[in-house]
Design an enzyme around this catalytic site. Structure first.
Site, short mmCIF file in Angstrom:
data_model
loop_
_atom_site.label_atom_id
_atom_site.label_comp_id
_atom_site.label_asym_id
_atom_site.label_seq_id
_atom_site.Cartn_x
_atom_site.Cartn_y
_atom_site.Cartn_z
N HIS A 178 -10.61 130.27 17.95
CA HIS A 178 -11.05 131.41 18.75
C HIS A 178 -11.59 130.88 20.07
O HIS A 178 -12.54 130.09 20.10
CB HIS A 178 -12.11 132.22 18.01
CG HIS A 178 -11.56 132.98 16.83
ND1 HIS A 178 -12.28 133.17 15.68
CD2 HIS A 178 -10.36 133.56 16.64
CE1 HIS A 178 -11.54 133.86 14.82
NE2 HIS A 178 -10.36 134.10 15.38
N GLU A 181 -15.41 130.52 21.45
CA GLU A 181 -16.40 129.84 20.62
C GLU A 181 -16.55 128.38 21.06
O GLU A 181 -16.18 127.44 20.37
CB GLU A 181 -15.99 129.98 19.14
CG GLU A 181 -15.99 131.44 18.71
CD GLU A 181 -15.35 131.71 17.34
OE1 GLU A 181 -15.04 130.74 16.62
OE2 GLU A 181 -15.17 132.90 17.00
N ARG A 234 -10.85 135.77 23.27
CA ARG A 234 -10.86 135.26 21.89
C ARG A 234 -9.46 134.83 21.40
O ARG A 234 -9.31 133.81 20.73
CB ARG A 234 -11.39 136.35 20.96
CG ARG A 234 -11.17 136.16 19.45
CD ARG A 234 -11.63 137.40 18.72
NE ARG A 234 -11.21 137.45 17.33
CZ ARG A 234 -11.98 137.13 16.30
NH1 ARG A 234 -13.21 136.68 16.51
NH2 ARG A 234 -11.54 137.25 15.06
N HIS A 305 -16.11 127.41 13.64
CA HIS A 305 -16.22 128.71 14.30
C HIS A 305 -17.65 128.97 14.73
O HIS A 305 -18.56 128.22 14.39
CB HIS A 305 -15.81 129.83 13.32
CG HIS A 305 -14.34 129.90 13.05
ND1 HIS A 305 -13.53 130.89 13.57
CD2 HIS A 305 -13.52 129.10 12.32
CE1 HIS A 305 -12.28 130.69 13.17
NE2 HIS A 305 -12.25 129.62 12.41
N GLU A 382 -19.40 128.64 10.39
CA GLU A 382 -19.81 129.52 11.51
C GLU A 382 -21.14 129.00 12.03
O GLU A 382 -22.17 129.12 11.37
CB GLU A 382 -19.96 130.98 11.03
CG GLU A 382 -18.67 131.63 10.54
CD GLU A 382 -17.84 132.21 11.67
OE1 GLU A 382 -18.25 132.10 12.84
OE2 GLU A 382 -16.78 132.79 11.37
#
Length: 422
Positions: A178, A181, A234, A305, A382
Site C-alpha cells: 500500500h 504506508e 494507496r 503494513h 500493522e
C-alpha cells in the site's frame, strides 16, 4: 502553416500551465475522524459515501471489535458530513484537524541524513534503490539482488536476499504493497541494515541463521505517486478499462477467496477494489509467479503494513474457521506482542486472525501464500499508531517503530523455531 499554428498553440498552453504536470495534491483543512459504528446500516452509509466521491477517504476500515472506522473528510464536505453523522446517530472523535499540516511536518528533512542514508526521514523510491545498490556493492559475499517483476508503469520490483550460509531456512518479507504506508519501507530498509551491520549477539544470530528475502518497496508505481503527486495514494496505478478511477488494491488482488464475503470491493473507485480478476495487477501477478518459483526457499511470510498495531494471521476470508495450527499461530503472536510491550515505549499490539481481530479481507498476499503455497506461518504486521497520526507517522517515530519490529521479530522467529516450523 497549420503545423506552425499547432506549435504556437502548444507553446501558449504550456506557458499558461495547462499542459504542465498536475500539481501535487493538497489536503489543506482535510480532517480525519474516528467514527463509532453501531450497526450495518451506519457502516453502509459511510462506506458508500467514500466510494462515491474523492472528498472522503477511509483511512482505517471498520474494526469489528472496537466498532470504529477512520475517515478523512474534505473541508467543503464538513458541514454535510456532520449533518449526516447527526442524522444517523454516528458518534465521532476528531483525530487530525489539518492533514496538510501533518504532511508538511513529515517533509521536514533532518540534517543528519543530508550526507548519508539514515532513518530520521522518509526516502523516495530513487533514494531507496540507490541505497540498495550501495548495500549490494558493500556486502557482495552475503547479499544478492532478486527481481520480482515489472510494475504497470514499467518499474522494476526489486528485492534483496541476505544469506550467510547455505542450507538456512528462509523468511520472505514484502513491504509497502500500500503506497501511502511509508513507515513500512523505512522499517524494511532499517531491518536490512541491522541484519548486515548489527553487533548484537541476538541480531547476529537472527541474521546468520536464516536466509532473508526482502522487498522494501513492492508497489513501486503507487509509492512513487505518493511521493511525487498524492501523499494519500494507496493503490496501484493501472487505469481501468471502463472507469476513470485508477488502480486496484494489490493486497486484495491475489487468488485466495478473491472478492468473497465483502472482503474487498468490486467498485474501481474504492480503496479496496480487488481488480477485475485475480492477478489483474501486474505487480500481484509477478509476485505470485516469483513466490511459486522459490516456494521451497522460504517457510515464513511476513507483510509490512500500517497502521493500527496488529499482528494479523490467516484467515482473512472468514472468522468462522481457523487454520489447523491456529493455537501455534496465536502462541507466536503472543511472543511478538509481549516482546514489543516489554520495551520502554509500552506499545500494545493485538494479535489473531485478520477476520477475527480486525475485519474480513480477501485476496491478500499472506492468505494466498498460506493457502496456495501451503506455508504454515504467515503474518501481516500493522505498525504504529492507533490513529493520532495514522499514515503520516512523524519521522521521529521511525526508529522507535523499528526497535519494536526487531524485538518482535526476534521473539516471533524464536517461537516459530521452537514450535518446529523452521
Amino acid at each position: 502553416m497549420r503545423l506552425l499554428w499547432l506549435l504556437a498553440t502548444l507553446v501558449a498552453l504550456t506557458s499558461a500551465g495547462i499542459l504542465k504536470d498536475a500539481p501535487k495534491e493538497r489536503y489543506d483543512n482535510f480532517r480525519v475522524y474516528k467514527l463509532t459504528i453501531q450497526n450495518q446500516f451506519q457502516l453502509s452509509v459511510i462506506e458508500k459515501l467514500a466510494e462515491l466521491t474523492k472528498k472522503y477517504n477511509i483511512w482505517k476500515e471498520f474494526d469489528e471489535h472496537t466498532k470504529q472506522l477512520d475517515i478523512m473528510v474534505s473541508p467543503e464536505e464538513l458541514s454535510r458530513f456532520q449533518n449526516l453523522l447527526m442524522f444517523n446517530n454516528i458518534s465521532s472523535e476528531l483525530m487530525i484537524e489539518n492533514v496538510q499540516e501533518r504532511i508538511d511536518e513529515e517533509q521536514v528533512t533532518a540534517t543528519a541524513d543530508s550526507g548519508t542514508f539514515g532513518w530520521t526521514k522518509y526516502y523516495e523510491l530513487e533514494e531507496i534503490e540507490a541505497w540498495l545498490d550501495e548495500v549490494l556493492a558493500t556486502y557482495p559475499a552475503v547479499t544478492e539482488e532478486f527481481i520480482v517483476g515489472k510494475s504497470y508503469e514499467g518499474r522494476t520490483i526489486r528485492g534483496i536476499k541476505i544469506s550467510y550460509k547455505t542450507g538456512n531456512p528462509g523468511i520472505f518479507i514484502e513491504s509497502n504493497i500500500h503506497a501511502r504506508e511509508w513507515i513500512t519501507s523505512a522499517s524494511a530498509t532499517w531491518f536490512i541494515n541491522q541484519l548486515l551491520t548489527s553487533k548484537e549477539a541476538e541480531v547476529r544470530n537472527l541474521a546468520e541463521s536464516y536466509d532473508w528475502h526482502i522487498v522494501p518497496v513492492f508497489n513501486v508505481d503507487g509509492f512513487e505517486h505518493s511521493h511525487k503527486k498524492d501523499r494519500m495514494w494507496r493503490k496501484t496505478r493501472q487505469p481501468h478499462a471502463t472507469n476513470a478511477c485508477i488502480g486496484a488494491d494489490a493486497n486484495r488482488n491475489f487468488d485466495s477467496h478473491w472478492l468473497e464475503n465483502n472482503g474487498a470491493s468490486n467498485n474501481p473507485c474504492s480503496e479496496t477494489f480487488a481488480g477485475d480478476t485475480p492477478g489483474s495487477e501486474p505487480e500481484a501477478k509477478a509476485l505470485v509467479e516469483y513466490l511459486t518459483k522459490i516456494k521451497d526457499q522460504f517457510s515464513v511470510y511476513i507483510s509490512f503494513h500500517s497502521y493500527g498495531q496488529y499482528l494479523l494471521s490467516p484467515y482473512g476470508h472468514t472468522k468462522e474457521e481457523f487454520p489447523e495450527n491456529y493455537d501455534d499461530i496465536l502462541t507466536i503472536g503472543k511472543a511478538f506482542a509481549d516482546a514489543i510491550e516489554g520495551l520502554p515505549y509500552g506499545t500494545v499490539y493485538q494479535y489473531g486472525s485478520t477476520a477475527d481481530v480486525l475485519y474480513v479481507a480477501t485476496g491478500t498476499s499472506v492468505d494466498w501464500v498460506f493457502n496456495e503455497l501451503d506455508k504454515k506461518i504467515g503474518y501481516t504486521i500493522e505498525y504504529r499508531d492507533k490513529g493520532r497520526y495514522g499514515f503520516i507517522l512523524p519521522p521521529v517515530q521511525i526508529i522507535p517503530n523499528c526497535e519494536e519490529l526487531m524485538v518482535g521479530m526476534l521473539a516471533l522467529i524464536e517461537k516459530t523455531k521452537e514450535l518446529g516450523y523452521l
